[in-house]
Write a protein that holds these residues in place. Structure first.
Motif, PDB file in Angstrom:
ATOM      1  N   GLY A  58       6.677  15.408  61.939  1.00 64.83           N
ATOM      2  CA  GLY A  58       6.313  14.280  62.793  1.00 64.83           C
ATOM      3  C   GLY A  58       5.456  14.701  63.968  1.00 64.83           C
ATOM      4  O   GLY A  58       4.480  14.033  64.318  1.00 64.83           O
ATOM      5  N   ALA A  59       5.818  15.838  64.591  1.00 63.28           N
ATOM      6  CA  ALA A  59       5.051  16.325  65.738  1.00 63.28           C
ATOM      7  C   ALA A  59       3.639  16.726  65.328  1.00 63.28           C
ATOM      8  O   ALA A  59       2.659  16.421  66.036  1.00 63.28           O
ATOM      9  CB  ALA A  59       5.775  17.501  66.381  1.00 63.28           C
ATOM     10  N   LEU A  73      -3.777  11.959  67.095  1.00 68.96           N
ATOM     11  CA  LEU A  73      -4.374  11.846  68.427  1.00 68.96           C
ATOM     12  C   LEU A  73      -5.675  12.631  68.541  1.00 68.96           C
ATOM     13  O   LEU A  73      -6.689  12.108  69.022  1.00 68.96           O
ATOM     14  CB  LEU A  73      -3.392  12.339  69.489  1.00 68.96           C
ATOM     15  N   VAL A  74      -5.660  13.875  68.095  1.00 68.16           N
ATOM     16  CA  VAL A  74      -6.785  14.789  68.339  1.00 68.16           C
ATOM     17  C   VAL A  74      -7.891  14.637  67.298  1.00 68.16           C
ATOM     18  O   VAL A  74      -9.080  14.600  67.637  1.00 68.16           O
ATOM     19  CB  VAL A  74      -6.283  16.252  68.369  1.00 68.16           C
ATOM     20  N   VAL A  75      -7.511  14.540  66.044  1.00 75.48           N
ATOM     21  CA  VAL A  75      -8.500  14.520  64.961  1.00 75.48           C
ATOM     22  C   VAL A  75      -8.955  13.105  64.631  1.00 75.48           C
ATOM     23  O   VAL A  75     -10.149  12.850  64.456  1.00 75.48           O
ATOM     24  CB  VAL A  75      -7.931  15.207  63.697  1.00 75.48           C
ATOM     25  N   PHE A  76      -8.001  12.179  64.562  1.00 70.28           N
ATOM     26  CA  PHE A  76      -8.337  10.822  64.126  1.00 70.28           C
ATOM     27  C   PHE A  76      -8.468   9.832  65.287  1.00 70.28           C
ATOM     28  O   PHE A  76      -8.705   8.645  65.076  1.00 70.28           O
ATOM     29  CB  PHE A  76      -7.292  10.328  63.125  1.00 70.28           C
ATOM     30  N   ALA A 133      -3.843   6.764  72.711  1.00 70.16           N
ATOM     31  CA  ALA A 133      -2.710   7.559  73.194  1.00 70.16           C
ATOM     32  C   ALA A 133      -1.515   6.697  73.593  1.00 70.16           C
ATOM     33  O   ALA A 133      -0.377   7.149  73.547  1.00 70.16           O
ATOM     34  CB  ALA A 133      -3.142   8.418  74.377  1.00 70.16           C
ATOM     35  N   SER A 134      -1.772   5.463  73.989  1.00 64.46           N
ATOM     36  CA  SER A 134      -0.690   4.602  74.458  1.00 64.46           C
ATOM     37  C   SER A 134       0.141   4.093  73.292  1.00 64.46           C
ATOM     38  O   SER A 134      -0.390   3.631  72.281  1.00 64.46           O
ATOM     39  CB  SER A 134      -1.253   3.417  75.239  1.00 64.46           C
ATOM     40  N   MET A 135       1.457   4.153  73.443  1.00 62.78           N
ATOM     41  CA  MET A 135       2.352   3.636  72.411  1.00 62.78           C
ATOM     42  C   MET A 135       2.611   2.154  72.576  1.00 62.78           C
ATOM     43  O   MET A 135       3.263   1.539  71.730  1.00 62.78           O
ATOM     44  CB  MET A 135       3.692   4.395  72.449  1.00 62.78           C
ATOM     45  N   VAL A 136       2.168   1.556  73.662  1.00 60.42           N
ATOM     46  CA  VAL A 136       2.332   0.120  73.893  1.00 60.42           C
ATOM     47  C   VAL A 136       0.956  -0.510  74.019  1.00 60.42           C
ATOM     48  O   VAL A 136      -0.047   0.173  74.237  1.00 60.42           O
ATOM     49  CB  VAL A 136       3.159  -0.156  75.164  1.00 60.42           C
ATOM     50  N   LEU A 185       0.870   6.330  63.966  1.00 61.38           N
ATOM     51  CA  LEU A 185       1.291   7.122  65.112  1.00 61.38           C
ATOM     52  C   LEU A 185       2.734   6.796  65.504  1.00 61.38           C
ATOM     53  O   LEU A 185       3.495   7.683  65.903  1.00 61.38           O
ATOM     54  CB  LEU A 185       0.360   6.869  66.302  1.00 61.38           C
ATOM     55  N   VAL A 186       3.121   5.534  65.397  1.00 61.42           N
ATOM     56  CA  VAL A 186       4.491   5.124  65.713  1.00 61.42           C
ATOM     57  C   VAL A 186       5.472   5.786  64.750  1.00 61.42           C
ATOM     58  O   VAL A 186       6.543   6.257  65.146  1.00 61.42           O
ATOM     59  CB  VAL A 186       4.619   3.589  65.658  1.00 61.42           C
ATOM     60  N   LEU A 187       5.108   5.849  63.472  1.00 61.12           N
ATOM     61  CA  LEU A 187       5.992   6.474  62.488  1.00 61.12           C
ATOM     62  C   LEU A 187       6.077   7.983  62.689  1.00 61.12           C
ATOM     63  O   LEU A 187       7.140   8.588  62.490  1.00 61.12           O
ATOM     64  CB  LEU A 187       5.520   6.156  61.071  1.00 61.12           C
ATOM     65  N   ALA A 188       4.961   8.596  63.082  1.00 53.20           N
ATOM     66  CA  ALA A 188       4.990  10.031  63.360  1.00 53.20           C
ATOM     67  C   ALA A 188       5.940  10.326  64.518  1.00 53.20           C
ATOM     68  O   ALA A 188       6.739  11.277  64.467  1.00 53.20           O
ATOM     69  CB  ALA A 188       3.575  10.521  63.685  1.00 53.20           C
ATOM     70  N   LEU A 189       5.862   9.510  65.578  1.00 50.94           N
ATOM     71  CA  LEU A 189       6.768   9.685  66.711  1.00 50.94           C
ATOM     72  C   LEU A 189       8.210   9.438  66.297  1.00 50.94           C
ATOM     73  O   LEU A 189       9.121  10.184  66.688  1.00 50.94           O
ATOM     74  CB  LEU A 189       6.370   8.742  67.845  1.00 50.94           C
ATOM     75  N   ALA A 190       8.433   8.402  65.479  1.00 51.54           N
ATOM     76  CA  ALA A 190       9.790   8.094  65.024  1.00 51.54           C
ATOM     77  C   ALA A 190      10.358   9.231  64.186  1.00 51.54           C
ATOM     78  O   ALA A 190      11.545   9.557  64.293  1.00 51.54           O
ATOM     79  CB  ALA A 190       9.789   6.790  64.224  1.00 51.54           C
TER      80      ALA A 190
END
Length: 409
Positions: free
Chosen positions: A242-243, A250-253, A257-260, A276-281
């Motif tokens: 996930g990390a 964030l960096v490549v695609f 950056a904001s989750m909201v 990105l939300v699923l990666a964080l989850a």
């Protein structure tokens, strides 16, 4: 009066709660739920501001529009992945232990979720005309209505994923944690269509296809955890994978950056959820599973366990009423003009510092509101006919308030 004398009743209450806790209670899971719950009001209070128009009306604004460096705060405060993880875990255990049919089990859970939602919307439907008659501008009332409705989308989504629990259980028993992989892939495909080479020819409604798999992902992981199909190796895979995915997006695609959601931004990660939300989850879920035993040991202490119990008992009250607590401070302040951190534009670090100073006030107001709103989480004691009439009236008021909040009335 000494400090020990003042704290003695609190210590006794904490020890009493500790003694009454059943031995089989999973304190770590309750602790994770409490942490995720507290992140909701903290995030909304810190990352949501107001501006005043010429007539004194309040309008929503966000410090993220001017202070993009605050975006990482959302990475910490966006803990809905943990909430769905814990929800899936608890549902798996509850479903396994249910005394009756699956339908009866689901009905009981839906009622517990729906009653507080009807309560807050019905109260606001009755209060809005009174506040308008008292001189509160319509702009402030519409802003307040949107804020109150904003977190309630979660309840609808949570009801849907809860209804899928029997299928999630079967999938977890067969595939373990890998049962969540197709959900991740589904969101990735939709994101590729939305943001890839074909983006200009893809209809905007396609993004809605991410809503169910996006939030079901962490819930499915939680069900697999509850079925004991995710161990430490799987947790490390979730955390590291996930990390790495989060960083790559964030960096490549170049994901936002904001989750909201940020007013005026072309893209959002949260509504509907992006990859990105699923990666964080995934990363949060892995960390939560790995930290479970350590958290359980910490919560063996009565002083730490008692607040967790209180927060869990008031879960829906916190979710439904925390925006009202902020508005209870902001609306009266709007009559005084610009109040730093409350009704002034959220466009500087000074505003952030001032808003942080208001947070204890919001919390105190929420505690005061919860003393009365908590009753909406308790089962009704009236007769069947009286209860049906009350639910019908509350439903009509809720529909009317929802129409007002969405600008349909």
């Amino acid at each position: 009066m000494s400090a020990s004398t003042v704290l003695a009743p609190l210590r006794e209450a904490a020890e009493r709660i500790d003694r009454r806790t059943p031995a089989h209670r999973d304190r770590a899971v309750d602790g994770l739920r409490a942490l995720a719950l507290l992140a909701v009001p903290t995030g909304h209070w810190l990352l949501g501001g107001f501006t005043l128009d010429a007539d004194g009306g309040l309008h929503n604004a966000s410090p993220l529009s001017s202070l993009g460096a605050l975006a990482p705060a959302g990475w910490v405060l966006q803990m809905l992945g943990v909430f769905f993880l814990v929800g899936g875990y608890a549902s798996a255990l509850s479903y396994r232990r249910r005394p009756g049919s699956a339908g009866a089990w689901l009905k009981g859970r839906v009622v517990r979720l729906g009653r507080p939602v009807l309560g807050v919307t019905a109260v606001w439907a009755l209060a809005a005309p009174v506040l308008h008659a008292a001189g509160v501008p319509e702009a402030s009332l519409r802003t307040g209505a949107k804020l109150v409705v904003q977190p309630l989308w979660f309840v609808g989504v949570y009801v849907v994923v809860t209804a899928l629990t029997p299928y999630c259980v079967r999938a977890a028993r067969r595939f373990g944690g890998w049962a969540a992989a197709p959900l991740l892939a589904s969101v990735a495909v939709v994101d590729l269509l939305r943001y890839g080479p074909l983006a200009e020819s893809v209809p905007s409604w396609l993004a809605l296809l991410n809503i169910l798999p996006g939030w079901l992902f962490a819930y499915q992981l939680g069900v697999a955890w509850g079925e004991r199909r995710i161990g430490r190796r799987g947790a490390w895979l979730l955390l590291a994978g996930g990390a790495l995915l989060f960083a790559a997006l964030l960096v490549v695609f170049h994901y936002p950056a904001s989750m909201v959601g940020v007013p005026g931004a072309a893209r959002t990660n949260s509504h509907p959820p992006s990859l990105l939300v699923l990666a964080l989850a995934a990363a949060q879920s892995g960390a939560a599973i790995l930290l479970r035993d350590r958290l359980a040991r910490l919560l063996d202490r009565p002083a730490l366990w008692a607040p967790v119990v209180v927060i869990n008992l008031c879960a829906m009250t916190i979710l439904c009423w925390h925006q009202t607590a902020m508005l209870a401070a902001a609306v009266p302040a709007s009559f005084a003009g610009g109040v730093a951190g409350l009704t002034t534009a959220p466009d500087s670090l000074a505003w952030v510092a001032a808003r942080a100073a208001w947070m204890p006030v919001f919390a105190a107001l929420l505690v005061g509101i919860a003393r009365y709103a908590r009753r909406f989480e308790a089962p009704p004691v009236e007769g069947r006919r009286a209860g049906a009439v009350r639910r019908a009236v509350a439903g009509l008021l809720a529909v009317g308030f929802g129409a007002f909040a969405l600008g349909l009335a």
